[in-house]
Design an enzyme around this catalytic site. Structure first.
Site, PDB file in Angstrom:
ATOM      1  N   GLN A  63       0.746  -1.091  -0.097  1.00 22.22           N
ATOM      2  CA  GLN A  63      -0.106  -0.029   0.121  1.00 22.22           C
ATOM      3  C   GLN A  63       0.911   1.247   0.000  1.00 22.22           C
ATOM      4  O   GLN A  63       0.365   2.417   0.031  1.00 22.22           O
ATOM      5  CB  GLN A  63      -0.838   0.077   1.290  1.00 22.22           C
ATOM      6  CG  GLN A  63      -0.252   0.276   2.478  1.00 22.22           C
ATOM      7  CD  GLN A  63      -1.142  -0.041   3.737  1.00 22.22           C
ATOM      8  OE1 GLN A  63      -1.468  -1.084   3.977  1.00 22.22           O
ATOM      9  NE2 GLN A  63      -1.493   1.178   4.449  1.00 22.22           N
ATOM     10  N   CYS A  69      -5.226   0.204   3.764  1.00 16.05           N
ATOM     11  CA  CYS A  69      -5.148  -1.254   4.272  1.00 16.05           C
ATOM     12  C   CYS A  69      -6.409  -1.916   4.046  1.00 16.05           C
ATOM     13  O   CYS A  69      -6.458  -3.038   3.650  1.00 16.05           O
ATOM     14  CB  CYS A  69      -4.289  -1.371   5.662  1.00 16.05           C
ATOM     15  SG  CYS A  69      -5.459  -0.368   6.714  1.00 16.05           S
ATOM     16  N   HIS A 363      -5.315  -0.797  11.510  1.00 16.60           N
ATOM     17  CA  HIS A 363      -5.191  -1.601  10.536  1.00 16.60           C
ATOM     18  C   HIS A 363      -5.780  -2.751  10.105  1.00 16.60           C
ATOM     19  O   HIS A 363      -6.252  -3.535  11.054  1.00 16.60           O
ATOM     20  CB  HIS A 363      -3.387  -1.996  10.745  1.00 16.60           C
ATOM     21  CG  HIS A 363      -2.834  -2.317   9.453  1.00 16.60           C
ATOM     22  ND1 HIS A 363      -2.813  -1.606   8.294  1.00 16.60           N
ATOM     23  CD2 HIS A 363      -2.157  -3.534   9.136  1.00 16.60           C
ATOM     24  CE1 HIS A 363      -1.919  -2.214   7.610  1.00 16.60           C
ATOM     25  NE2 HIS A 363      -1.569  -3.458   7.939  1.00 16.60           N
ATOM     26  N   ASN A 384      -0.122  -8.945   5.098  1.00 13.03           N
ATOM     27  CA  ASN A 384      -0.072  -7.737   5.275  1.00 13.03           C
ATOM     28  C   ASN A 384      -0.020  -7.107   4.017  1.00 13.03           C
ATOM     29  O   ASN A 384      -0.067  -7.691   2.952  1.00 13.03           O
ATOM     30  CB  ASN A 384       1.335  -7.274   6.231  1.00 13.03           C
ATOM     31  CG  ASN A 384       0.964  -6.025   6.877  1.00 13.03           C
ATOM     32  OD1 ASN A 384       0.162  -5.247   6.657  1.00 13.03           O
ATOM     33  ND2 ASN A 384       1.881  -5.811   7.872  1.00 13.03           N
TER      34      ASN A 384
END
Length: 442
Positions: A63, A69, A363, A384
């Site tokens: 990102q 996110c 997040h 992630n």
């Protein structure tokens, strides 16, 4: 009043000077910093990246310098399906495309809230809340659903990243500057008792300014495109004259209405087995309202395990900055022994952290695996969206105890819920205030 005296401070200094252990720690922390001095390598040993349930997901995305996110996590869950179904390699959906429409819709949603509160004083908490941050990059699951259902999705090749999507700071600065001016114009019209048609005409004019800023910064979203690719067997494919909606229907095909948001918020004001919504939280006017079901942590985790065990990844939201290492990708309560380092206790319960502003969802990522030992989850595999240079090629390991304390939301299929849980979710939700921690944007 309780003023600090020089004598009081002198006593503190004398006590510290007599403590040779603290002086040794001081030298380490002054040289290396707090977290580097407190990092506990045994946390990595206890959380090796091996899982009994481990889904194939491909490479992680990045990102970059943006707060997208929640979009990346949602699009990654779709990407997993595409990679497996169409034998693709290193394929991504366009985050910039979704980013464009989110900014556009958030501006209109901001107008809606500004007009709804136009009779309130500027000093009211609601108006101050709106003006503090008219819009931002973050969002919630139901907000991304509203975007997908209205605008569909496109491959990244059709609308690639722009400078402002990869680093959104300047765009956010100027868009919020513009929206605050627009708020002033709309509130002035209400104060002048302008009629509804006048206000709506002005609102449309203002939204055109937002569109102009966005299209210059992010590019023009495609209305029609061709999807051209080679699969892992090097076979060529061409699908022509697709729209973002037809691409979603054909290649994604996920009925998003069959998914629900589950939260774990053990605070006194939010009883379990109750649904909740948040006032003034959303992005698409007329879109899917934000709604959660609050469950105890064991029920919460069992739902995630069931979906992973059936081969489907899980969108989730957490407070990633708490006790986690960026380089090695370890999320564990003992990742840093700060209490031992400075000889003070930072301990609070999950409910206390929520109540006192010490933690909230910051997040969103994707659960892609879990390790089950003797019927109990021990650690979780996390995809992630910070690129491959962190963690294990971008993947993190989350201890089960960390999940208990710092994970707040998951998204699972409705059919995993018991009849009682489903009834609780579908009941009329309790409306939370706009600044409630469960209204935080990932």
């Amino acid at each position: 009043m309780s003023e600090i005296s020089k004598e009081q401070t002198r006593k503190y200094q004398e006590a510290f000077t007599k403590n040779l252990k603290q002086q040794a720690i001081q030298r380490s922390v002054v040289k290396n910093g707090i977290k580097a001095s407190a990092e506990n390598v045994s946390a990595a040993v206890e959380n090796t990246p091996v899982f009994s349930v481990d889904l194939a997901t491909g490479k992680v995305s990045n990102q970059k310098q943006s707060g997208r996110c929640w979009m990346f996590a949602a699009l990654n869950t779709f990407r997993h399906k595409l990679l497996n179904s169409y034998h693709l390699k290193d394929f991504e959906l366009s985050q910039n495309y979704t980013f464009f429409w989110d900014k556009y819709e958030k501006a209109n949603y901001f107008y809606e809230n500004i007009l709804a509160t136009a009779s309130q004083e500027m000093t009211s908490r609601e108006v101050a809340f709106l003006l503090q941050t008219p819009q931002q990059d973050g969002g919630q699951w139901d907000m991304i659903v509203s975007l997908f259902q209205k605008y569909g999705v496109v491959p990244k090749s059709v609308m690639p990243e722009s400078s402002s999507s990869s680093n959104s700071r300047d765009l956010n600065h100027f868009l919020n500057k513009l929206l605050r001016k627009h708020a002033m114009i709309l509130r002035n019209l209400v104060e002048q008792q302008a009629d509804g048609s006048t206000i709506e005409a002005k609102r449309a004019e203002l939204l055109q300014e937002v569109y102009q800023l966005l299209v210059i910064s992010l590019g023009t979203p495609p209305e029609q495109f061709d999807f051209e690719y080679r699969d892992e067997e090097k076979t060529y494919h061409l699908d022509q004259q697709l729209t973002p909606q037809s691409f979603y229907d054909k290649y994604i095909g996920v009925d998003l209405d069959q998914y629900v948001s589950i939260i774990n918020a053990p605070t006194a004001d939010k009883p379990y087995n109750q649904s909740y919504t948040v006032s003034m939280l959303g992005n698409v006017v007329g879109g899917k309202p934000v709604k959660y079901l609050n469950l105890d942590i064991e029920s919460f985790k069992q739902l995630a395990i069931r979906q992973l065990s059936d081969g489907e990844s899980v969108w989730f939201g957490c407070d990633v900055g708490q006790s986690s290492t960026r380089d090695s990708g370890i999320m564990a309560l003992n990742a840093f022994e700060i209490d031992q380092l400075v000889d003070v206790s930072f301990e609070m319960t999950k409910a206390e952290r929520l109540d006192y502003g010490e933690s909230l969802m910051t997040h969103a990522m994707v659960l892609t695996g879990v390790d089950i030992v003797d019927g109990q989850s021990t650690k979780w595999k996390v995809e992630n969206s910070w690129g491959e240079k962190v963690g294990d090629k971008g993947f993190f390991v989350m201890s089960d105890a960390w999940m208990d304390q710092y994970t707040y939301q998951i998204v699972v299929r409705k059919d995993y819920l018991s009849s009682e849980q489903l009834a609780a979710f579908e009941a009329e939700p309790v409306e939370l205030r706009p600044w409630d921690p469960m209204g935080a944007l990932a």
